[in-house]
Design an enzyme around this catalytic site. Structure first.
Site, PDB file in Angstrom:
ATOM      1  N   GLY A 106       2.841   0.397   5.565  1.00  0.00           N
ATOM      2  CA  GLY A 106       3.579   1.681   5.872  1.00  0.00           C
ATOM      3  C   GLY A 106       3.326   2.186   7.251  1.00  0.00           C
ATOM      4  O   GLY A 106       4.175   2.377   8.348  1.00  0.00           O
TER       5      GLY A 106
ATOM      6  N   GLY B 203       1.738   0.537   9.549  1.00  0.00           N
ATOM      7  CA  GLY B 203       1.886  -0.456  10.712  1.00  0.00           C
ATOM      8  C   GLY B 203       0.697  -1.495  10.623  1.00  0.00           C
ATOM      9  O   GLY B 203       0.753  -2.625  11.206  1.00  0.00           O
TER      10      GLY B 203
ATOM     11  N   GLU C 232       6.178   6.173   0.155  1.00  0.00           N
ATOM     12  CA  GLU C 232       5.899   5.560  -1.364  1.00  0.00           C
ATOM     13  C   GLU C 232       7.203   5.779  -2.331  1.00  0.00           C
ATOM     14  O   GLU C 232       7.372   4.869  -2.854  1.00  0.00           O
ATOM     15  CB  GLU C 232       4.646   5.975  -1.814  1.00  0.00           C
ATOM     16  CG  GLU C 232       3.284   5.527  -1.056  1.00  0.00           C
ATOM     17  CD  GLU C 232       2.466   6.765  -1.014  1.00  0.00           C
ATOM     18  OE1 GLU C 232       2.593   7.773  -1.715  1.00  0.00           O
ATOM     19  OE2 GLU C 232       1.498   6.483  -0.210  1.00  0.00           O
TER      20      GLU C 232
END
Length: 187
Positions: free
Chosen positions: A88, A90, A154
């Site tokens: 998420g 990176g 999420e």
């Protein structure tokens, strides 16, 4: 403190906007890769990892050879296989190392991320952008999510993964009944 309904409306609106912004072309490319893969290994860390485990379970229910990295039954990956990771923010060191290992073995690599400019997505052949706040940007002045830390990302993972499964189910000719038949009876 904001009332429950107000928080719910804002959280659901954020989830809706992010899920609707996912690029259909990127999803279709990932579907092609999943369908073509001999074996699929999935990995993520923290709560992202929990969502990746949920996706692995659904891929198994679809009749695919899906494994969670770290489980003792995860086979080695090589040519014809797919490593599917989540990064998420990176970059995560462990995720980057797994991508490097899988790539060196000849496996295709794919990444879910909110930060496509990060080191992990840049190292993968396929990237699906889930445009949502993560812990990489939750303390920025522009952080707008009512949900804490990386929860928006999420939550988007969960919804996007279930939609991905529906698309895969149709592509593979599976049904709710054939999926249910693969569900464990050891609960």
């Amino acid at each position: 403190m904001a009332p429950w309904q107000s928080l719910a409306e804002q959280g659901v609106a954020e989830l809706r906007a992010a899920v609707l912004a996912v690029d259909d072309g990127a999803v279709e490319s990932l579907i092609d890769a999943i369908v073509a893969a001999n074996r699929i290994a999935l990995h993520g860390v923290g709560r992202e990892g929990l969502m990746m485990r949920a996706l692995a379970m659904r891929l198994f229910h679809l009749g695919l050879q899906a494994h969670v990295v770290g489980d003792m039954t995860t086979p080695p990956l090589g040519k014809g296989d797919l490593l599917l990771v989540s990064a998420g923010p990176g970059h995560f060191g462990t995720v980057a190392a797994l991508v490097e290992t899988a790539s060196a073995a000849g496996a295709l690599t794919a990444c879910f991320t909110a930060q496509p400019g990060g080191a992990v997505p840049k190292a993968c052949e396929l990237v699906v952008l889930l445009p949502a706040q993560t812990m990489a940007d939750d303390q920025q002045p522009a952080a707008a999510s009512v949900l804490p830390m990386g929860s928006l990302y999420e939550g988007v993972q969960f919804i996007a993964f279930e939609l991905l499964v529906l698309r895969l189910r149709d592509r593979l000719g599976e049904t709710a009944e054939t999926m249910r038949a693969r569900h464990t009876n050891l609960e």
